[in-house]
Motif scaffolding. Structure first.
Motif, short mmCIF file in Angstrom:
data_model
loop_
_atom_site.label_atom_id
_atom_site.label_comp_id
_atom_site.label_asym_id
_atom_site.label_seq_id
_atom_site.Cartn_x
_atom_site.Cartn_y
_atom_site.Cartn_z
N LEU A 375 1.03 -1.11 0.04
CA LEU A 375 0.16 -0.04 -0.20
C LEU A 375 0.95 1.16 -0.06
N TYR A 376 0.84 1.84 -1.11
CA TYR A 376 1.97 2.99 -1.17
C TYR A 376 1.61 4.14 -0.52
N ARG A 377 2.39 4.73 0.43
CA ARG A 377 1.85 5.82 1.11
C ARG A 377 2.92 7.14 1.14
N GLY A 378 3.80 7.01 -0.01
CA GLY A 378 4.69 8.19 -0.29
C GLY A 378 4.04 9.23 -0.94
N SER A 379 5.10 10.09 -1.51
CA SER A 379 4.72 11.26 -2.10
C SER A 379 3.82 11.13 -3.28
#
Ligand code: CMC
Length: 390
Positions: A375-379
């Motif tokens: 689950l990508y939570r980056g910029s």
């Protein structure tokens, strides 16, 4: 991109199908190939259990003899492998040495690394099962500065492991059958445990087509952690740190205040007594009686800790029961095995589980490389900023 299930730490994900080990964590059941662990621990021996895990059925008398002779035949390691030890500091943790030396086995068997060839898989499985105990014992000898004791064909699997660890060239070594049986039980109880962290690691590494020696080395690395195989070492160190029965209430309060965990307690799957723990507790009594250590201080302390925790709502509400490693450390210590070797003994036992699970996966022609998503939570997307402008 929300098409993937988010399941960190895999609380509810089956990563594979398997016919090897069944666990019912609520009922406290553990079966290898359908046979209850209590029956195997009582009536079987480790090599028979290895045959069962690897092949799916208990061996006939003839199959057992052939398997056992085969394993005995593979216990020696290449003399060049022995030189790997010199590259390690004497005070290196034995698990660090195990990861390196077992991984190095891949460099010795180029003749049988075609994982799609069932005969190559079989010979690799036997080599690993036979040589990991030899490497484990060498690790101990190197650590304590004693000469390596090469395996002796007259001994059975467990006797040989004890011989290689405890014998010296100076005197005759006669294994005590009660102690051999106790170690045999430890090995049986730890032989497999379905998709735990180290086994999942082995499967994931193996899914890329990596060779079995490299895969088992990855399993050893994953086993080392205190939340997994390192728990037996951590549990015994904890008992030593508590030191006296009078300090049990204070220590339990620290656990409830979340200052630390009660090592050897709790399990991701068992929300009832770990069935392996019940067998191990009985083995504790037998070993301490045989060694006339019934009044062993740490065992008394462990019993008091168990009693205190099991009637406390913190542990009851969270379904935290002692696991196998709460007791195995006490037995291993009584057998004279140093604390830093506890997880190595676990690795010796689990090698057959790892190998069987790896073999099951590779034998399935449909298997694919393991590739979890995230689950990508980056910029969000942004444009590159030249260094002078940052
Ligand atoms: N002592 C105190 N509290 C604990 C313990 C423990 N040993 N284990 C879990 N808890 C608490 C945890 O703090 C949490 O409390 P809360 O709900 O208030 O936040 C609750 O119980 C649930 O714990 P969890 O961390 O969600 O459980 P998990 O399934 O992620 O962890 C475990 C399982 C085995 C890693 C953990 O119980 C643990 O670290 N135990 C000690 C280490 C140990 O003995 N490991 C050996 C397992 S058996 C050998 C093997 O198969 O490798």
């Amino acid at each position: 991109l929300g098409v993937f299930t988010y399941d960190p730490a895999f609380f509810s994900t089956s990563s594979c199908t398997s016919e090897i080990t069944f666990i019912d964590g609520d009922a406290g059941l553990l079966y290898y190939r359908g046979y209850p662990i209590e029956q195997l621990a009582e009536k079987s021996d480790f090599l028979e259990v290895c045959y069962l895990l690897l092949n799916g059925e208990l061996p006939t008398a003839a199959q057992k003899t052939e398997f056992s002779n085969n394993i005995t035949h593979h216990t020696m390691v290449h003399d060049q492998l022995a030189r790997f030890f010199n590259g390690f500091r004497r005070d290196a943790h034995p698990m660090a040495v195990m990861v390196g030396v077992v991984g190095a086995l891949s460099a010795f068997y180029h003749d049988s690394l075609d994982i799609n060839n069932p005969q190559h898989r079989e010979i690799s499985a036997k080599r690993l099962l036979a040589k990991v105990p030899t490497i484990a014992a060498m690790t101990h000898k190197y650590n304590v500065g004693e000469p390596f004791m090469y395996p002796k064909n007259k001994f059975g699997f467990v006797e040989n492991l004890m011989y290689m660890m405890f014998a010296t060239p100076a005197e005759e070594y006669v294994p005590n059958p009660v102690l051999v049986r106790a170690l045999e039980r430890i090995l049986i109880l730890h032989a497999d445990h379905e998709q735990n962290a180290s086994t999942s690691t082995v499967r994931l590494a193996g899914s890329s087509g990596a060779n079995p020696f490299a895969c088992i080395a990855s399993g050893i690395a994953a086993l080392w952690g205190p939340a997994h195989g390192g728990a037996n070492e951590a549990a015994l160190k904890m008992l030593e740190e508590i030191g006296d029965v009078s300090r049990v209430p204070e220590y339990v309060q620290g656990v409830k205040d979340k200052k630390y965990k009660l090592m050897g307690f709790g399990h991701r799957v068992y929300k009832n007594m770990d069935p392996r723990a019940s067998v191990m507790r009985q083995t504790c009594y037998e070993v301490l009686k045989e060694l006339k250590l019934e009044n062993d201080k740490l065992f008394g302390l462990a019993m008091e800790l168990e009693k205190t925790a099991l009637k406390d709502s913190y542990f009851i509400d969270r379904k935290l029961y002692p696991n196998v490693d709460f007791y195995s450390g006490i037995v291993l210590r009584a057998l004279g095995i140093p604390i830093n070797m506890f997880t190595v003994i676990f690795a010796v036992a689990r090698t057959i589980g790892w190998v069987s699970q790896w073999n099951e996966m590779i034998a399935d022609a449909e298997h694919k490389i393991g590739r979890p998503r995230q689950l990508y939570r980056g910029s969000v997307r942004r444009d590159f900023v030249p260094i002078a402008k940052r």
